[in-house]
Design an enzyme around this catalytic site. Structure first.
Site, short mmCIF file in Angstrom:
data_model
loop_
_atom_site.label_atom_id
_atom_site.label_comp_id
_atom_site.label_asym_id
_atom_site.label_seq_id
_atom_site.Cartn_x
_atom_site.Cartn_y
_atom_site.Cartn_z
N GLN A 140 4.06 2.44 -6.71
CA GLN A 140 3.82 3.14 -5.44
C GLN A 140 3.82 2.17 -4.26
O GLN A 140 4.27 2.53 -3.16
CB GLN A 140 2.50 3.91 -5.50
N ARG A 166 7.98 21.08 -7.97
CA ARG A 166 8.79 22.28 -8.23
C ARG A 166 10.27 21.94 -8.08
O ARG A 166 10.63 21.02 -7.34
CB ARG A 166 8.45 23.38 -7.23
N HIS A 202 11.29 8.94 -7.05
CA HIS A 202 10.90 9.09 -8.45
C HIS A 202 10.46 7.73 -9.01
O HIS A 202 11.14 6.72 -8.80
CB HIS A 202 12.10 9.63 -9.26
N SER A 209 0.54 10.00 -0.61
CA SER A 209 0.56 8.61 -0.13
C SER A 209 1.94 8.26 0.45
O SER A 209 2.03 7.47 1.40
CB SER A 209 0.17 7.63 -1.24
N ARG A 250 11.99 31.18 -8.89
CA ARG A 250 12.42 29.97 -8.20
C ARG A 250 13.30 30.27 -6.98
O ARG A 250 13.19 29.60 -5.95
CB ARG A 250 13.17 29.05 -9.16
C1 GRF Z 1 5.18 9.26 -6.48
O1 GRF Z 1 4.92 8.24 -7.38
C2 GRF Z 1 6.59 9.75 -6.61
O2 GRF Z 1 7.47 8.79 -7.08
C3 GRF Z 1 6.44 10.84 -7.63
O3 GRF Z 1 5.21 11.45 -7.35
C4 GRF Z 1 4.35 10.50 -6.74
C5 GRF Z 1 3.83 11.13 -5.48
O4 GRF Z 1 2.79 10.38 -4.93
N1 GRF Z 1 7.56 11.74 -7.56
P1 GRF Z 1 2.18 10.74 -3.52
O5 GRF Z 1 1.76 12.21 -3.54
O6 GRF Z 1 3.22 10.46 -2.48
O7 GRF Z 1 0.99 9.84 -3.39
#
Ligand code: GRF
Length: 194
Positions: free
Chosen positions: A165, A85, A103, A8, A59
């Protein structure tokens, strides 16, 4: 862009690149460690190259294959969104202050994969979203921007993450636009916007 999930945030960036003539950044390739990631389908329907780089347990080797792929597309920065990852130091050396991550908490609170649930478990009244430059630690590095989100008494992980989000989808395009315009400098571990 590096993604593992639904994408998203990728979609928000695709939309910003399409709708804002001054966006200034182009998504040249979307890379996922998961072939079933919804983000890959979003990239393909937007006409963006979509590639899978499998994680094979090493990694350093994984990071090298990611960097080979991004170099092949002349990527100038790496934008992580839901990428599950950890990149090794080679990527950070190749893209100094050019790797950003989003995040779903107010870092340094609640790093890690279950940030939204951890915030609920801790009983905080405010959580939010952080965009930061990536360093060699998980969910760590100079903070570029944060937005707070109120926690409601009846929130669960799904409802709180949805409101976080909504903020992410506004904030990330602003940060990527600023990064592309060269408006983000890091001095003594602090991000200065110009
Ligand atoms: C987001 O909430 C981001 O903060 C976290 O993972 C989620 C990813 O969502 N790191 P998307 O795949 O962009 O919908």
């Amino acid at each position: 862009m590096l993604v593992s999930g639904s994408g998203s945030n990728l979609q928000a960036l695709i939309d910003a690149a399409r709708d804002d003539p001054e966006f200034g950044a182009e998504i040249v390739v979307v890379i996922s460690d998961r072939s079933e990631a919804g983000a890959l389908a979003r990239a393909r329907s937007a006409g963006i190259a979509a590639q899978v780089v499998d994680y094979t347990g090493d990694r350093t080797e994984f990071t090298r294959r990611i960097c080979e792929t991004t170099a092949g597309y002349q990527a100038e920065a790496l934008v992580l969104a839901g990428f599950m990852r950890i990149l090794s130091a080679e990527a950070i050396a190749m893209y100094p202050n050019r790797i950003v991550n989003i995040h779903p908490s107010l870092l340094p609170a609640f790093p890690g994969a279950r940030a939204v649930q951890q915030a609920l478990d801790a009983g905080v009244e405010v959580s939010g979203v952080t965009v930061h430059f990536v360093d060699e630690q998980v969910d760590h590095g100079p903070v570029i921007a944060q937005r707070s989100v109120m926690v409601h008494v009846d929130d669960d992980e799904v409802s709180l993450h949805a409101r976080i989000q909504a903020e992410e989808h506004e904030l990330y395009p602003r940060v990527v636009k600023a990064l592309a315009a060269g408006r983000l400098q890091v001095q003594d571990g602090e991000v200065i916007w110009s």
